[in-house]
Scaffold this active site. Structure first.
Site, mmCIF file in Angstrom:
data_model
loop_
_atom_site.group_PDB
_atom_site.id
_atom_site.type_symbol
_atom_site.label_atom_id
_atom_site.label_comp_id
_atom_site.label_asym_id
_atom_site.label_seq_id
_atom_site.Cartn_x
_atom_site.Cartn_y
_atom_site.Cartn_z
ATOM 1 N N GLU A 166 41.432 31.741 41.018
ATOM 2 C CA GLU A 166 41.961 31.235 42.290
ATOM 3 C C GLU A 166 41.498 29.814 42.619
ATOM 4 O O GLU A 166 40.748 29.596 43.594
ATOM 5 C CB GLU A 166 41.602 32.182 43.437
ATOM 6 N N GLU A 353 44.444 40.822 40.000
ATOM 7 C CA GLU A 353 43.870 41.517 41.160
ATOM 8 C C GLU A 353 45.007 42.037 42.020
ATOM 9 O O GLU A 353 46.004 41.337 42.235
ATOM 10 C CB GLU A 353 43.027 40.575 42.043
#
Ligand code: IFM
Length: 448
Positions: A166, A353
């Site tokens: 991220e 995720e």
């Protein structure tokens, strides 16, 4: 009732990150990370929580792998704490730190669980922050050196690698909103950091190829799908811009070797500029083995005179929300996968995720009946499956998270795990969603 069956080799995984579970923040020669510094600074994290002990996974990894085995998890995605390996970020290697990851990886392999490593999940060595952190280009080389150590040590046995987790969150929450470490609030810094994270990804991917590794490497982006809040052309344009700043800003350099023009203009209008040598883009846009993304929710976007776009809930109360106040929007996962498939050349895709935080309670029988989490998983996996049927190359799914853990500035107040962790006693209890996942993995699918 119908049966959903996934492709034969579908990867059923679960994920965690070092700072969120390991604890042992100053043991066996580990150096300070920016999250140690940030969480130790009063006012930054909910009720002063820190990752000092976290889930004590550093000492309990054997028990945790046993639980993974019990659940039938096929692959485990975990990150490496850089300051555990290089306490100063560079220079002297801390063998004891490396040894922990060797033991962890070996036990996973012995347990029939495929290791999947994330090289950077936000815990930069504080010593490197002291010289400018990710704004300093030299840090991209130190990251490459750290990565080389890990790849040389574990590359033969680890088939799956995520370079950066991220980059948007690391850049924007850490350097614009200041709610993540290192707690900076500056737009120019943010863009420079985002760029250097992409550059680091590129340098490590190049190294991985040069080392003739046999596994696969990609990056893990946080992505959501964006929908216009109305048919108003201004809202439609705002939606494109909103996805541009989070999604295309990272996807376009990776796949097209350039930042998106419209978003560059947006930042120029805000008088924010940053610079980089053009050849960086060659490194950043090298072909990856897969594109990974983390999906939790989607957003509805409205035009905003000042910022260009804003996110709203168009029909308050219509959609469920998780404990994070994120809309539950599984259709967005399907739309996102199909968008990536269309726009970025049918990449191999990994959902690195997906999961939900809910309030969990232990009932009188000692069980955690987390019905909402199980429903969340069923709905999202159903949409993921639909994307596979419609031709997307979705290869695997890592559920966030294996266990309740330190949710950054929210401390331990949010529980994402399929294993409950009593943060006082460190006792673990598999939640009902965990048992559902176990059955799903065993059957390679589920009934709906
Ligand atoms: O806990 C985080 C994780 O570290 C990164 N992705 C989102 C998760 C939930 O907020």
């Amino acid at each position: 009732m119908s049966k959903i069956v996934f492709p034969k080799d579908f990867i059923w995984g679960s994920a965690t990150a070092a700072y969120q579970i390991e604890g042992a923040y100053n043991e066996d020669g580990k150096g300070e990370s920016i999250w140690d510094r940030f969480s130790h600074t009063p006012g930054n994290v909910f009720e002063g929580h820190t990752g000092d002990v976290a889930c004590d996974h550093y000492h309990r990894y054997e028990e945790d792998i046993q639980l993974m085995k019990e659940l039938g998890i096929k692959s485990y995605r975990y990150s490496i704490s850089w300051p555990r390996i290089f306490p100063d970020g560079k220079g002297k290697l801390n063998e004891k730190g490396l040894d922990f990851y060797k033991r962890l990886t070996n036990l996973l392999l012995e347990s029939g669980i495929t290791p999947a490593i994330t090289l950077y999940h936000w815990d930069l060595p504080q010593k490197l922050q002291d010289i400018g952190g990710w704004t300093n280009r030299d840090v991209t080389d130190y990251f490459t050196e750290f990565s080389e150590t890990i790849i040389r040590s574990l590359g033969d046995v680890v088939p799956m690698w995520f370079t950066i987790n991220e980059p948007f969150i690391a850049a924007f929450l850490g350097h614009l909103f200041g709610i993540h470490a290192p707690g900076i609030k500056d737009m120019r810094t943010t863009l420079q950091v985002g760029h250097n994270l992409l550059l680091s990804h590129g340098k490590v991917l190049k190294l991985y190829r040069e080392l003739n590794q046999k596994g696969q490497m990609g990056i893990s982006l946080n992505l959501s799908y964006k929908y216009p809040a109305s048919d108003d052309p201004a809202d439609i344009a705002a939606t494109n811009l909103s996805f541009g700043t989070v999604g295309r800003w990272f996807l376009d350099p990776l796949y097209k070797g350039q930042y998106p023009e419209d978003v560059l203009r947006y930042y120029e209008n805000m008088k924010v500029s940053f610079s980089y040598p053009e050849e960086d883009m060659k490194l950043i846009s090298q072909p990856m083995d897969f594109l990974a993304f983390n999906y939790y929710s989607s957003e509805f976007v409205k035009h905003d005179d000042e910022m260009g776009f804003t996110h709203i809930d168009p029909e308050p109360g219509k959609f469920e929300e998780t404990e994070m106040n994120w809309l539950v929007y599984p259709q967005g996962l399907y739309d996102l996968i199909m968008y990536l498939d269309r726009e970025y050349g049918k990449p191999n895709i990994i959902i690195s995720e997906n999961g939900a935080a809910y309030k969990d309670e232990i009932n009188s029988n000692g069980r955690i009946e987390d019905v909402k989490r199980t429903k969340y998983l069923i709905d999202h996996l159903s949409h993921a499956h639909r994307a596979i049927q419609d031709g997307a190359n979705l290869k695997g799914y890592y559920l966030w998270s294996l266990m309740d853990n330190f949710e950054w500035s929210f401390g331990y107040s949010k529980r994402f795990g399929i294993i409950y962790v009593d943060h006082e006693t460190q006792k673990r209890i598999i939640k009902d969603s965990g048992y559902w996942y176990k059955e799903t993995i065993a059957n390679n699918g589920f009934d709906i």
